[in-house]
Design an enzyme around this catalytic site. Structure first.
Site, mmCIF file in Angstrom:
data_model
loop_
_atom_site.group_PDB
_atom_site.id
_atom_site.type_symbol
_atom_site.label_atom_id
_atom_site.label_comp_id
_atom_site.label_asym_id
_atom_site.label_seq_id
_atom_site.Cartn_x
_atom_site.Cartn_y
_atom_site.Cartn_z
ATOM 1 N N TRP A 175 1.165 -1.465 0.558
ATOM 2 C CA TRP A 175 0.372 -0.374 -0.359
ATOM 3 C C TRP A 175 0.860 1.649 0.032
ATOM 4 O O TRP A 175 0.111 2.229 -0.192
ATOM 5 C CB TRP A 175 -1.377 0.337 1.096
ATOM 6 C CG TRP A 175 0.267 -0.747 2.505
ATOM 7 C CD1 TRP A 175 -0.092 -1.828 3.224
ATOM 8 C CD2 TRP A 175 0.650 0.346 4.036
ATOM 9 N NE1 TRP A 175 1.435 -2.380 4.041
ATOM 10 C CE2 TRP A 175 1.566 -0.710 4.410
ATOM 11 C CE3 TRP A 175 0.977 2.092 2.929
ATOM 12 C CZ2 TRP A 175 2.476 0.115 5.286
ATOM 13 C CZ3 TRP A 175 2.004 2.571 4.004
ATOM 14 C CH2 TRP A 175 2.212 1.848 5.322
ATOM 15 N N ASN A 176 2.312 0.980 0.447
ATOM 16 C CA ASN A 176 2.976 2.440 0.521
ATOM 17 C C ASN A 176 3.245 3.028 -1.086
ATOM 18 O O ASN A 176 3.484 4.345 -0.585
ATOM 19 C CB ASN A 176 4.300 2.152 0.879
ATOM 20 C CG ASN A 176 5.204 1.630 0.517
ATOM 21 O OD1 ASN A 176 4.776 0.263 -0.036
ATOM 22 N ND2 ASN A 176 6.498 1.426 1.249
ATOM 23 N N THR A 257 8.513 -8.394 5.025
ATOM 24 C CA THR A 257 9.590 -9.919 4.920
ATOM 25 C C THR A 257 9.566 -11.195 5.330
ATOM 26 O O THR A 257 9.166 -12.641 4.932
ATOM 27 C CB THR A 257 11.099 -9.614 5.998
ATOM 28 O OG1 THR A 257 11.621 -8.378 5.451
ATOM 29 C CG2 THR A 257 11.916 -10.896 5.651
ATOM 30 N N GLU A 277 11.217 -8.562 -3.336
ATOM 31 C CA GLU A 277 11.089 -6.780 -3.041
ATOM 32 C C GLU A 277 10.859 -7.194 -1.012
ATOM 33 O O GLU A 277 9.976 -6.286 -0.844
ATOM 34 C CB GLU A 277 10.986 -5.264 -3.561
ATOM 35 C CG GLU A 277 11.516 -5.025 -3.762
ATOM 36 C CD GLU A 277 11.913 -3.545 -2.635
ATOM 37 O OE1 GLU A 277 12.073 -3.270 -1.185
ATOM 38 O OE2 GLU A 277 10.491 -3.008 -2.661
ATOM 39 N N CYS A 311 10.726 1.100 2.017
ATOM 40 C CA CYS A 311 11.117 0.261 2.789
ATOM 41 C C CYS A 311 12.528 0.083 1.890
ATOM 42 O O CYS A 311 13.821 0.031 2.774
ATOM 43 C CB CYS A 311 11.416 -1.204 1.524
ATOM 44 S SG CYS A 311 11.477 -0.867 -0.105
ATOM 45 N N PHE A 411 8.821 2.039 9.506
ATOM 46 C CA PHE A 411 7.914 2.154 8.833
ATOM 47 C C PHE A 411 7.028 3.549 9.496
ATOM 48 O O PHE A 411 6.143 3.511 9.479
ATOM 49 C CB PHE A 411 7.669 1.009 8.480
ATOM 50 C CG PHE A 411 6.734 0.983 7.334
ATOM 51 C CD1 PHE A 411 8.385 0.612 6.477
ATOM 52 C CD2 PHE A 411 5.623 0.903 6.458
ATOM 53 C CE1 PHE A 411 8.170 -0.201 5.027
ATOM 54 C CE2 PHE A 411 6.091 0.627 4.959
ATOM 55 C CZ PHE A 411 7.565 0.254 4.475
ATOM 56 N N GLU A 486 14.020 -4.376 -9.161
ATOM 57 C CA GLU A 486 12.872 -4.090 -10.510
ATOM 58 C C GLU A 486 13.980 -2.364 -11.118
ATOM 59 O O GLU A 486 14.748 -1.837 -10.361
ATOM 60 C CB GLU A 486 11.583 -3.784 -9.721
ATOM 61 C CG GLU A 486 11.989 -5.047 -9.085
ATOM 62 C CD GLU A 486 10.308 -4.874 -8.371
ATOM 63 O OE1 GLU A 486 10.109 -4.022 -7.204
ATOM 64 O OE2 GLU A 486 9.580 -5.969 -7.926
#
Ligand code: ADP
Length: 506
Positions: A175-176, A257, A277, A311, A411, A486
Site C-alpha cells: 500500500w505504501n 519479510t 522486494e 522500505c 516504518f 526492479e
C-alpha cells in the site's frame, strides 16, 4: 512548540471532501478486473476502502477469492499466447500508449493515491511521475531482450541463446506506493511478453484498478492484466491460489519479510521463479568529514518521505560522535517544521500512517526507547488532534543498537541518532542486521566513500544523496531484503527465461 500545534489542522475535517472526491472520481472503479471484464466476486463480498487521513469510507471493491484467481489466470494464459507472439515494437507501442494516458491523468491518479494511501498530494504527484516512468522505460526496453551468439565449441555447430517470456506472472503489491509498485512490476512483465494477475494491497485497490482501466483504454488486450481485489483475510486465499497454480510461472512480490518468506515457501510446490522486494533497515552514515548541510537534507528526504513508510528510508542514523550535536542541531528545527495533516490539505507535508495499529506500534517503539534512555529532540508523541493515525515526526538522540527503535524496520516518521567512533565501528553497526536493501553514506572523502560502498552488505548505496529510486537503476536487496531487481535493464530480465539452442549439421 509541539508538533501537534504545528499541524496543518484536524485531518478529520477533510473526510466529507475525501468521500465527495472519491464518488466523483473519473477513474473510480469498484469492481475487480478479470479477463477484461469488470466483475463482482462470486462470493458477493465487498471490502471497504478507507481514507487513512480522516478514516472516512470512500469506496468499496469486491472481496475476490480462489474462483476469481482461477478465471484470471486462465484469461492470462490465453492472452499471453497472442501477446508474446507480437513483434516487440508492437508491445512497445501499446506500453507507450499506456504511459501517455498515465501522464495525461496525472492529477486524478495522484488524487486517488492520496485518497486511499494518505500521502500529501505533492508526494502523490511525484509517485505518479515515478510510477509512469517505469512504463515509459519498459516501453523502450521491450525491444532490447537480446539473446547472444556464443563462440562455438565444435566444428559444424553453433551455440546461441534466445530470451523468452516466463509466462503468466502473479504480482502482489503493498500500500505504501499504490501506483509505482504496480507499474514497476507490470510494465517489465508486459514488455517481456507476459500476462499479469495483480493482487493489490487491501488498503489501496483503487489506484491499481484505475491503472488497469487506463491499460484497457490504451488498447492492451483484455486478460493481459487482471486485478483481483480482496481484504486482509482474503489475501491468504488469493495469495495461496496464485502460489499453488501451476499455470502461474512467476511471482513478484513487494511487502513484508514475513509474508515474503511464506510466499517463497509456498511457491516451492510449483517451483516458481521469484522476485521478492522485502523489508529494509537502511543505515545512513555521516562520517566525521561529511558536509552536514547535505547530510541533513539527505536525512529529511530519505527519512520523512511518505511519513517514513518506505522500505528504503533511512532507518538508523549513524553519525560520528564528534559531529552528532551539530547534526542534531541542524535536523531538529527541520523535523519540527514538518506539518502533519490530511493529504488533500495543501499545507500538509506529512500524511497519516496507514492504520491505527501502525501508529500505535511506532508510539510504543518510541516510548520504550525513551524509557531506556533515548531523548526526543523533536516530536515523540501521537497527534490525536490531527487524527488517530498520525504520529509526530520525531528525532531521537542517544539511540543505541539495543533500543527497540533500532531493532528493525520502523516504518514511521522516527529518526534515531546513534554515534560511532571510527569507520570500522560505523560499518559494523550498519551491517548488523538481517536486512540488506539500502544504505546512505555522507562523506567528502572519496576513499571513505568507496570503502564504505564496497563494505556495506546491501543492494543499493547512495553517496551524498538521500534518494535512490529511479527507473533507470536496478532496485533491490540482498540478505533477507529479497531476491531480484526492479528497474533498469535488469528489471526486464526478471521476466525472461534463457533458452539455449545448439545448431548442428552445419
Ligand atoms: P504490510 O505489513 O506492509 O502491509 P504485507 O507483506 O503484509 O506488508 O502486505 C504486502 C502485500 O502482501 C499486500 O498486498 C497484502 O495483502 C499481501 N499479503 C499479506 N498476507 C498475504 C498472504 N498470506 N498471501 C498473499 N499475500 C499476502
Amino acid at each position: 512548540m509541539s508538533a501537534a500545534r504545528e499541524a496543518a489542522g484536524a485531518a478529520g475535517a477533510w473526510g466529507a471532501e475525501a468521500a465527495r472526491r472519491a464518488r466523483a472520481h473519473p477513474l473510480l472503479r469498484e469492481r475487480a478486473l478479470v479477463g477484461g471484464a469488470w466483475v463482482e466476486a462470486a462470493g458477493g463480498g465487498r471490502v471497504e476502502v478507507v481514507d487513512p487521513g480522516s478514516e472516512e469510507v470512500i469506496a468499496s471493491v469486491p472481496r475476490c477469492g480462489a474462483a476469481e484467481v482461477s478465471a484470471a489466470v486462465g484469461a492470462a494464459e490465453e492472452a499471453t499466447r497472442g501477446w508474446r507472439a507480437r513483434l516487440p515494437r508492437e508491445r512497445a507501442r501499446a506500453l507507450r500508449r499506456w504511459f501517455d494516458l498515465l501522464a495525461a491523468h496525472r492529477e486524478p491518479l495522484a488524487e486517488l493515491v492520496t485518497l486511499e494511501g494518505g500521502k500529501p498530494l505533492a508526494e502523490a504527484r511525484a509517485e505518479v511521475d515515478y510510477g509512469a516512468s517505469f512504463v515509459e522505460w519498459y516501453a523502450e526496453e521491450a525491444r532490447r531482450a537480446y539473446g547472444e551468439v556464443i563462440p562455438t565449441y565444435g566444428h559444424g555447430r553453433r551455440v546461441l541463446t534466445l530470451r523468452e517470456p516466463v509466462g503468466v506472472v502473479a504480482a502482489i503489491t503493498p500500500w505504501n506506493f499504490p501506483l509505482a509498485m504496480v507499474t514497476r512490476k507490470v510494465a517489465p512483465a508486459l514488455a517481456a511478453g507476459c500476462a499479469v494477475v495483480l493482487k493489490p494491497a487491501e488498503a489501496t485497490p483503487l489506484t491499481a484498478l484505475a491503472l488497469a482501466a487506463l491499460a484497457l483504454e490504451a488498447g492492451l488486450p483484455p486478460g493481459l492484466l487482471s486485478v483481483v481485489t480482496t481484504d486482509r483475510a482474503g489475501a491468504d486465499e488469493v495469495g495461496g491460489a496464485l502460489c499453488d497454480d501451476e499455470r502461474v510461472r512467476k511471482l513478484t512480490f513487494t511487502g513484508s519479510t514475513a509474508v515474503g518468506k511464506r510466499l517463497m515457501a509456498r511457491c516451492a510446490g510449483t517451483v516458481k521463479r521469484l522476485s521478492l522486494e522485502l523489508g529494509g533497515d537502511a543505515p545512513l552514515i555521516v562520517f566525521e568529514d561529511a558536509d552536514l548541510e547535505l547530510a541533513a537534507r539527505g536525512v529529511m528526504a530519505s527519512k520523512f518521505r511518505n511519513s517514513g513508510q518506505t522500505c528504503v528510508c533511512a532507518n538508523r542514523l549513524l553519525v560520528h560522535a564528534d559531529r552528532r550535536d551539530e547534526l542534531a542541531a541542524l535536523l531538529a528545527p527541520q523535523v519540527r517544521a514538518l506539518r502533519p495533516g490530511h493529504g488533500l490539505d495543501p499545507a500538509a507535508t506529512q500524511g497519516p500512517l496507514i492504520s491505527r495499529a501502525a501508529a500505535a506500534r511506532v508510539g510504543d517503539l518510541v516510548a520504550r526507547s525513551v524509557a531506556l534512555g533515548a531523548t526526543p529532540l523533536a516530536g515523540g508523541e501521537a497527534l490525536p488532534g490531527v487524527g488517530p493515525r498520525f504520529y509526530a515526526p520525531t528525532l531521537l538522540t542517544g539511540a543505541t543498537p539495543a533500543l527497540p527503535i533500532c531493532g528493525g524496520e520502523v516504518f514511521g516518521p522516527v529518526a534515531p541518532l546513534m554515534t560511532f567512533r571510527d569507520d570500522d565501528e560505523a560499518l559494523r553497526l550498519a551491517n548488523a542486521t538481517r536486512a540488506g536493501l539500502a544504505a546512505y553514506v555522507f562523506t567528502t572523502s572519496e576513499r571513505r566513500a568507496w570503502r564504505a560502498a564496497e563494505a556495506l552488505e546491501v543492494g543499493m548505496v547512495a553517496l551524498n544523496d538521500g534518494g535512490l529510486s529511479t527507473e533507470v537503476a536496478p532496485f533491490g536487496g540482498v540478505k533477507e531484503s529479497g531476491l531480484g531487481r526492479e528497474g533498469g535493464r535488469q528489471g526486464l530480465e526478471e521476466f525472461l527465461e534463457v533458452k539455449y539452442m545448439m545448431v548442428g549439421g552445419l
